[in-house]
Design a protein around this motif. Sequence first.
Motif, PDB file in Angstrom:
ATOM      1  N   GLY A   1       1.020 -19.494   1.800  1.00  0.00           N
ATOM      2  CA  GLY A   1       0.662 -18.406   0.907  1.00  0.00           C
ATOM      3  C   GLY A   1       1.427 -18.488  -0.389  1.00  0.00           C
ATOM      4  N   SER A   2       0.989 -17.714  -1.370  1.00  0.00           N
ATOM      5  CA  SER A   2       1.658 -17.704  -2.666  1.00  0.00           C
ATOM      6  C   SER A   2       2.981 -16.954  -2.578  1.00  0.00           C
ATOM      7  N   ALA A   3       3.762 -17.058  -3.644  1.00  0.00           N
ATOM      8  CA  ALA A   3       5.017 -16.316  -3.706  1.00  0.00           C
ATOM      9  C   ALA A   3       4.761 -14.815  -3.732  1.00  0.00           C
ATOM     10  N   VAL A   4       3.618 -14.386  -4.248  1.00  0.00           N
ATOM     11  CA  VAL A   4       3.266 -12.965  -4.206  1.00  0.00           C
ATOM     12  C   VAL A   4       3.164 -12.505  -2.754  1.00  0.00           C
ATOM     13  N   SER A   5       2.506 -13.299  -1.924  1.00  0.00           N
ATOM     14  CA  SER A   5       2.409 -12.987  -0.496  1.00  0.00           C
ATOM     15  C   SER A   5       3.789 -12.948   0.148  1.00  0.00           C
ATOM     16  N   ARG A   6       4.607 -13.923  -0.200  1.00  0.00           N
ATOM     17  CA  ARG A   6       5.939 -14.002   0.394  1.00  0.00           C
ATOM     18  C   ARG A   6       6.772 -12.783   0.045  1.00  0.00           C
ATOM     19  N   GLN A   7       6.715 -12.348  -1.222  1.00  0.00           N
ATOM     20  CA  GLN A   7       7.531 -11.220  -1.625  1.00  0.00           C
ATOM     21  C   GLN A   7       7.066  -9.920  -0.983  1.00  0.00           C
ATOM     22  N   LEU A   8       5.751  -9.729  -0.873  1.00  0.00           N
ATOM     23  CA  LEU A   8       5.251  -8.525  -0.217  1.00  0.00           C
ATOM     24  C   LEU A   8       5.638  -8.523   1.257  1.00  0.00           C
ATOM     25  N   ARG A   9       5.479  -9.669   1.907  1.00  0.00           N
ATOM     26  CA  ARG A   9       5.841  -9.750   3.330  1.00  0.00           C
ATOM     27  C   ARG A   9       7.326  -9.491   3.520  1.00  0.00           C
ATOM     28  N   ARG A  10       8.151 -10.019   2.629  1.00  0.00           N
ATOM     29  CA  ARG A  10       9.597  -9.799   2.741  1.00  0.00           C
ATOM     30  C   ARG A  10       9.943  -8.332   2.532  1.00  0.00           C
ATOM     31  N   LEU A  11       9.277  -7.714   1.543  1.00  0.00           N
ATOM     32  CA  LEU A  11       9.542  -6.313   1.253  1.00  0.00           C
ATOM     33  C   LEU A  11       9.175  -5.428   2.431  1.00  0.00           C
ATOM     34  N   PHE A  12       7.982  -5.633   3.005  1.00  0.00           N
ATOM     35  CA  PHE A  12       7.566  -4.833   4.146  1.00  0.00           C
ATOM     36  C   PHE A  12       8.429  -5.135   5.367  1.00  0.00           C
ATOM     37  N   GLY A  13       8.793  -6.408   5.519  1.00  0.00           N
ATOM     38  CA  GLY A  13       9.606  -6.779   6.664  1.00  0.00           C
ATOM     39  C   GLY A  13      10.975  -6.140   6.656  1.00  0.00           C
ATOM     40  N   GLU A  14      11.553  -5.944   5.469  1.00  0.00           N
ATOM     41  CA  GLU A  14      12.862  -5.292   5.375  1.00  0.00           C
ATOM     42  C   GLU A  14      12.806  -3.876   5.931  1.00  0.00           C
TER      43      GLU A  14
ATOM     44  N   THR B   1       2.491  -8.976  12.435  1.00  0.00           N
ATOM     45  CA  THR B   1       2.656  -9.561  11.104  1.00  0.00           C
ATOM     46  C   THR B   1       1.759  -8.896  10.068  1.00  0.00           C
ATOM     47  N   ALA B   2       1.190  -7.750  10.402  1.00  0.00           N
ATOM     48  CA  ALA B   2       0.234  -7.082   9.507  1.00  0.00           C
ATOM     49  C   ALA B   2       0.818  -5.781   8.976  1.00  0.00           C
ATOM     50  N   PHE B   3       0.732  -5.601   7.662  1.00  0.00           N
ATOM     51  CA  PHE B   3       1.242  -4.406   7.000  1.00  0.00           C
ATOM     52  C   PHE B   3       0.240  -3.962   5.934  1.00  0.00           C
ATOM     53  N   ARG B   4       0.227  -2.672   5.679  1.00  0.00           N
ATOM     54  CA  ARG B   4      -0.555  -2.157   4.553  1.00  0.00           C
ATOM     55  C   ARG B   4       0.229  -1.027   3.905  1.00  0.00           C
ATOM     56  N   SER B   5      -0.032  -0.835   2.613  1.00  0.00           N
ATOM     57  CA  SER B   5       0.734   0.148   1.856  1.00  0.00           C
ATOM     58  C   SER B   5      -0.128   0.765   0.775  1.00  0.00           C
ATOM     59  N   ASP B   6       0.095   2.054   0.515  1.00  0.00           N
ATOM     60  CA  ASP B   6      -0.517   2.777  -0.592  1.00  0.00           C
ATOM     61  C   ASP B   6       0.598   3.317  -1.469  1.00  0.00           C
ATOM     62  N   ILE B   7       0.544   3.025  -2.766  1.00  0.00           N
ATOM     63  CA  ILE B   7       1.607   3.391  -3.696  1.00  0.00           C
ATOM     64  C   ILE B   7       1.007   4.139  -4.879  1.00  0.00           C
ATOM     65  N   HIS B   8       1.628   5.233  -5.244  1.00  0.00           N
ATOM     66  CA  HIS B   8       1.214   6.006  -6.410  1.00  0.00           C
ATOM     67  C   HIS B   8       2.351   5.989  -7.431  1.00  0.00           C
ATOM     68  N   VAL B   9       2.010   5.751  -8.681  1.00  0.00           N
ATOM     69  CA  VAL B   9       3.018   5.677  -9.735  1.00  0.00           C
ATOM     70  C   VAL B   9       2.691   6.679 -10.834  1.00  0.00           C
ATOM     71  N   GLU B  10       3.730   7.202 -11.440  1.00  0.00           N
ATOM     72  CA  GLU B  10       3.575   8.149 -12.541  1.00  0.00           C
ATOM     73  C   GLU B  10       4.505   7.745 -13.674  1.00  0.00           C
ATOM     74  N   GLN B  11       3.936   7.477 -14.838  1.00  0.00           N
ATOM     75  CA  GLN B  11       4.667   7.159 -16.060  1.00  0.00           C
ATOM     76  C   GLN B  11       5.598   5.953 -15.902  1.00  0.00           C
ATOM     77  N   ALA B  12       5.079   4.906 -15.268  1.00  0.00           N
ATOM     78  CA  ALA B  12       5.854   3.672 -15.106  1.00  0.00           C
ATOM     79  C   ALA B  12       5.679   2.788 -16.336  1.00  0.00           C
ATOM     80  N   SER B  13       6.768   2.261 -16.850  1.00  0.00           N
ATOM     81  CA  SER B  13       6.729   1.407 -18.038  1.00  0.00           C
ATOM     82  C   SER B  13       6.114   0.050 -17.710  1.00  0.00           C
ATOM     83  N   ILE B  14       5.154  -0.379 -18.528  1.00  0.00           N
ATOM     84  CA  ILE B  14       4.552  -1.697 -18.341  1.00  0.00           C
ATOM     85  C   ILE B  14       5.600  -2.793 -18.469  1.00  0.00           C
ATOM     86  N   ARG B  15       6.527  -2.638 -19.402  1.00  0.00           N
ATOM     87  CA  ARG B  15       7.578  -3.648 -19.572  1.00  0.00           C
ATOM     88  C   ARG B  15       8.416  -3.777 -18.304  1.00  0.00           C
TER      89      ARG B  15
END
Length: 408
Positions: free
Chosen positions: A174-187, A261-275
């Motif tokens: 998988g891509s590094a994007v996959s790896r980082q999401l899996r690592r984040l959820f795994g923590e 090995t399966a995870f799902r997430s819903d995230i809501h953001v308010e006034q997050a800086s694009i930078r």
Amino acid sequence: MKVLQSGSLRKGTSGPIRWILRVVLVLAAFSVIVAGGLYLRLLYGPLDVGRSPEHIAARLAHSLRPGWSLSFDSVALTLYQHAPGLRINKLIVRNAQGVPVIRAGNATMAVSFLPLLRGGIEPRTLDLDDVRLRVLIHKDGSLAMAPPEADFKPEDVSVPAPAGASPLADVGGGSAVSRQLRRLFGEVFDDAGLLSHLQYARVSNSDLTVESVDRHLTRQFNNLTASVTRTTNDHRSFQASGSGEQGEWRLFGSVVRSGETAFRSDIHVEQASIRDIILLAGLSSLPLTTDISVSGELHAAVDNDVVERLEGTLTAHSGEILLNDKDASPVIVDEISVNAAWSELERAVLLNKVLFKGGKNQAALKGMVLFDLPDAAARLQLTGNMLRLSGLTDAEPVVRIDEISAAV
């Protein structure tokens, strides 16, 4: 043959049973007395248990990463959330190199009572206050903790910097994007980690410094507050808020484990800086800068270390976008809406719909953000229709363009 009567049988066995019951009652009464006495004592005030006892630090350190350790100035028994707890002053967490990477002015945790009587420590909740953190983001989006002090040495970083890694470098299929999401959820759900066993964890009144690995880009987040709540074994809710260069922001959501090995997430953001989002995502090579803040929602799903879904819709009002081109003029934004998704197959961010309005300019665009594997440089491709562009002066008419294609 001698036959025992039922009455004599009961009489012969009742003695040991009564003895066992008495012992159980005595132990129960003793436990109640000890618990009541301890509770009354803690009502009077914290009970000092010595300065930096090594056995407490060792019991807490086993929940950290391998080789990491912690120390503190003092620890005391106290009442926290109507239960026995530990209050720790000046907590320091050190990485495997022995370098301090986390400093907290105070830490308070509620602990289970029965293990405490046996000399054990089983934290149930954790509250950290006045925390100082510094995080480095590598080109592939991976994170490394560094000492909070600004003058740290490169060898003090807790994770070695990857050599020339690309945001799209494949890791384990998988891509590094996959790896980082899996690592984040795994923590969050790691059975060997501290967070997975806590009912509630919170960080408050804290500062976070985020830097690119070359230290050319730095973001400072102040008054950071974040919490994770365990609702069930396979469900966590979270929230975070703070203030950055462009004001206050907030995010909240949930993470669900639906399999080994399966995870799902819903995230809501308010006034997050694009930078800030660009930096945190490891996309600092994107050829643009902006002062826009966005609000919206993101949805993610990962299975077997591969992203199955990562998409969201973000909206923004009022700002500027400047392409890293000396001949480009700033793009004034009154309103913009973006629906985007990550394509694991193409290793690209798909811009499914971009609706833009700025002054007399309007556009409906779509496209993708590609990454060049050798040098990790991002490339932006856009196509659009129904464009309306204002003239150089107010007297000039609006220019209508039926179709446009561009690449940067």
